[in-house]
Design a protein around this motif. Structure first.
Motif, PDB file in Angstrom:
ATOM      1  N   ARG A  17       0.851  -1.196   0.000  1.00  0.00           N
ATOM      2  CA  ARG A  17       0.000   0.000   0.000  1.00  0.00           C
ATOM      3  C   ARG A  17       0.879   1.236   0.000  1.00  0.00           C
ATOM      4  NH1 ARG A  17      -4.774  -1.406   4.483  1.00  0.00           N
ATOM      5  NH2 ARG A  17      -4.884  -3.642   4.044  1.00  0.00           N
ATOM      6  N   THR A  18       0.284   2.352  -0.373  1.00  0.00           N
ATOM      7  CA  THR A  18       0.991   3.621  -0.290  1.00  0.00           C
ATOM      8  C   THR A  18       0.998   4.085   1.162  1.00  0.00           C
ATOM      9  OG1 THR A  18      -1.008   4.928  -0.611  1.00  0.00           O
ATOM     10  CG2 THR A  18       0.202   4.233  -2.598  1.00  0.00           C
ATOM     11  N   VAL A  19       1.843   5.053   1.451  1.00  0.00           N
ATOM     12  CA  VAL A  19       1.912   5.578   2.820  1.00  0.00           C
ATOM     13  C   VAL A  19       0.550   6.134   3.274  1.00  0.00           C
ATOM     14  CG1 VAL A  19       2.914   7.409   4.255  1.00  0.00           C
ATOM     15  CG2 VAL A  19       4.396   6.004   2.777  1.00  0.00           C
ATOM     16  N   PRO A  20      -0.153   6.931   2.443  1.00  0.00           N
ATOM     17  CA  PRO A  20      -1.478   7.409   2.882  1.00  0.00           C
ATOM     18  C   PRO A  20      -2.456   6.256   3.150  1.00  0.00           C
ATOM     19  CG  PRO A  20      -0.683   8.746   1.060  1.00  0.00           C
ATOM     20  CD  PRO A  20       0.251   7.588   1.178  1.00  0.00           C
ATOM     21  N   ASP A  21      -2.391   5.213   2.317  1.00  0.00           N
ATOM     22  CA  ASP A  21      -3.280   4.062   2.541  1.00  0.00           C
ATOM     23  C   ASP A  21      -2.949   3.365   3.851  1.00  0.00           C
ATOM     24  OD1 ASP A  21      -4.743   4.458   0.275  1.00  0.00           O
ATOM     25  OD2 ASP A  21      -3.593   3.043  -0.960  1.00  0.00           O
TER      26      ASP A  21
END
Length: 372
Positions: A354-358
Motif C-alpha cells: 500500500r501507499t503511505v497514505p493508505d
C-alpha cells in the motif's frame, strides 16, 4: 599416514582401525574453527562402538602418545583417569538410551563395547554424570560428545528456521538428537563454556546455529559467558553474542548488553543486535528498535530494525514503520521500503503493498492483537 591426514583434516570424531577394532578419537571436535565442517565425514553412532575420549598427537588410536596441544579455547587435554571416567560415562549413557528404546535388550554395538560391568549390571549413568560435574575439563569433553551426536543425527539436513516446527508437525523425533539436546539442557551452566568456545566462536554458520539453539534451551544460566563474549574484540564474536542474548529470556543484564551492541561501531554488529532485540520479547526491546529505526546512520541496520519489529505488533510499531516507509520512499531506499511493506502486511494480514497514505488510513482503524 592416510588416517593421520583424516584426523588433522576433520579434527573431530573420526573412525580409525587398530588391531581390527573400531576406535574413535576425539581430537578437539570443533578445533575445526579453521576448517569447513564436512558432515558426511562423521559416522552414525549406531554404526560405531564406544567412543574413546582422548586426544592423540600423531597416529589415530595411539595410547602411548602424549596429548596433542590444542587451541587455547579448548578445555584442555585429558588424563588417563579422565579418559577412563568418560569412557564409562559414555557407555552408561548409550546403555540407558538403548534400554529406553528397547527395554531389556542391549544394542549390538553397546554389547560389543562391553557396556555392562563384570557383574552383569548396567552402569549407573546418573551417578557417573554426577561424578564429572565438578570437573570442568571432563564435562567439556562430555558436552562435545553430545554435540557430535547432534551433528551426526542432523547429517545431511540443511539448517532452517522452520526445521523445528516442521519436525514437530510431522511428529518426527530422532531419539539420538532428542536425548543429546535434553542432556545438554540438563548440564546447563556446565555446558555453556563449551557451547560458547566451540560453537558460537566458530567460523562456520552451521555450528553457530546449533550454538544459538543450545543457548536458547539453557536460558539464563548461559548469560555470564555471553556477556563476556559481547565485549570481545572480534566483531564476529560480538555478533554471535548479540544473536544469543536475545534467546535467553528477558533479563536486565542481557538487555543492557544488547543496548550497548545496538550502538556498536561495526554496522553488522548493530544489525545483529537488532535481530537479538527482535527475539528478546520485551516492550523495552521494541522501544529501542523503534529508536534505532529512526536514528541509526546505516541503511542496513535500519532495515534490520524494521524486520525485527515484526515481533512487536503494536500501534506505536506500526506508526514507526509507516514513517520509515515514507522516508524510504523519499530517499529511494527500495530494500528498506520492501522490508517495511512486508512487516506491515503481516500486521494487516494482507498480501498487497500500500501507499503511505493508505497505510495511515489502515492504522486509524487497526486493532493490535494486545487490544483485542
Amino acid at each position: 599416514a592416510a588416517q593421520r591426514c583424516v584426523v588433522h583434516r576433520n579434527r573431530g570424531w573420526v573412525a580409525a582401525s587398530r588391531s581390527g577394532t573400531a576406535h574413535l578419537a576425539l581430537v578437539d571436535l570443533f578445533g575445526m574453527r579453521r576448517q569447513s565442517y564436512a558432515p558426511n565425514r562423521f559416522a552414525a553412532p549406531a554404526r560405531t562402538g564406544s567412543f574413546v575420549l582422548a586426544m592423540f598427537a600423531a597416529a589415530c588410536g595411539s595410547t602411548s602418545a602424549p596429548p596433542r596441544s590444542v587451541d587455547p579455547q579448548s578445555p584442555g587435554g585429558l588424563t588417563e583417569a579422565q579418559v577412563a571416567q568418560l569412557t564409562a560415562l559414555e557407555r552408561a549413557y548409550r546403555k540407558q538410551a538403548a534400554d529406553q528404546q528397547a527395554p531389556g535388550k542391549l544394542a549390538p554395538d553397546a554389547e560389543a563395547a562391553g557396556q555392562q560391568d563384570s557383574g552383569g549390571q548396567p552402569p549407573d549413568y546418573p551417578a557417573l554424570r554426577a561424578a564429572i560435574a565438578t570437573d570442568p575439563v571432563a564435562t567439556a569433553w562430555f558436552t562435545r560428545m553430545l554435540i557430535r551426536d547432534l551433528f551426526t543425527a542432523r547429517e545431511g539436513r540443511p539448517p532452517s528456521d522452520d526445521d523445528d516446527r516442521l519436525r514437530a508437525a510431522a511428529q518426527i523425533k530422532d531419539p539420538v538428537e532428542a536425548r543429546a539436546l535434553d542432556t545438554i539442557a540438563e548440564l546447563g551452566p556446565a555446558a555453556v563454556p563449551t557451547v560458547v568456545s566451540d560453537l558460537l566462536r566458530h567460523a562456520q554458520p552451521l555450528p553457530r546455529e546449533l550454538g544459538y539453539e543450545l543457548v536458547a534451551r539453557i536460558g539464563a544460566p548461559a548469560l555470564p559467558p555471553l556477556l563476556e563474549l559481547a565485549s570481545d574484540g572480534e566483531p564476529k564474536h560480538r555478533r554471535a553474542a548479540a544473536r544469543s542474548l536475545g534467546l535467553v529470556g528477558a533479563d536486565p543484564r542481557a538487555f543492557a548488553a544488547l543496548k550497548r551492541l545496538a550502538e556498536d561501531g561495526e554496522f553488522d554488529v548493530r544489525g545483529t543486535a537488532m535481530r537479538g532485540l527482535g527475539t528478546y520479547g520485551d516492550p523495552a526491546a521494541a522501544s529501542l528498535l523503534r529508536e534505532r529505526l529512526q536514528k541509526d546512520r546505516d541503511a542496513f541496520v535500519r532495515r534490520a530494525a524494521a524486520q525485527a519489529l515484526a515481533a512487536y505488533p503494536t500501534r506505536a510499531t506500526a506508526e514507526a514503520l509507516i514513517d520509515y516507509l515514507d522516508r524510504c520512499d523519499r530517499s529511494e531506499d527500495r530494500d528498506g521500503a520492501r522490508a517495511a511493506q512486508e512487516v506491515l502486511r503481516g500486521f494487516a494480514k494482507t498480501r498487497g503493498g500500500r501507499t503511505v497514505p493508505d497505510w495511515r488510513r489502515w492504522l486509524a482503524t487497526w486493532q493490535p492483537p494486545a487490544e483485542r
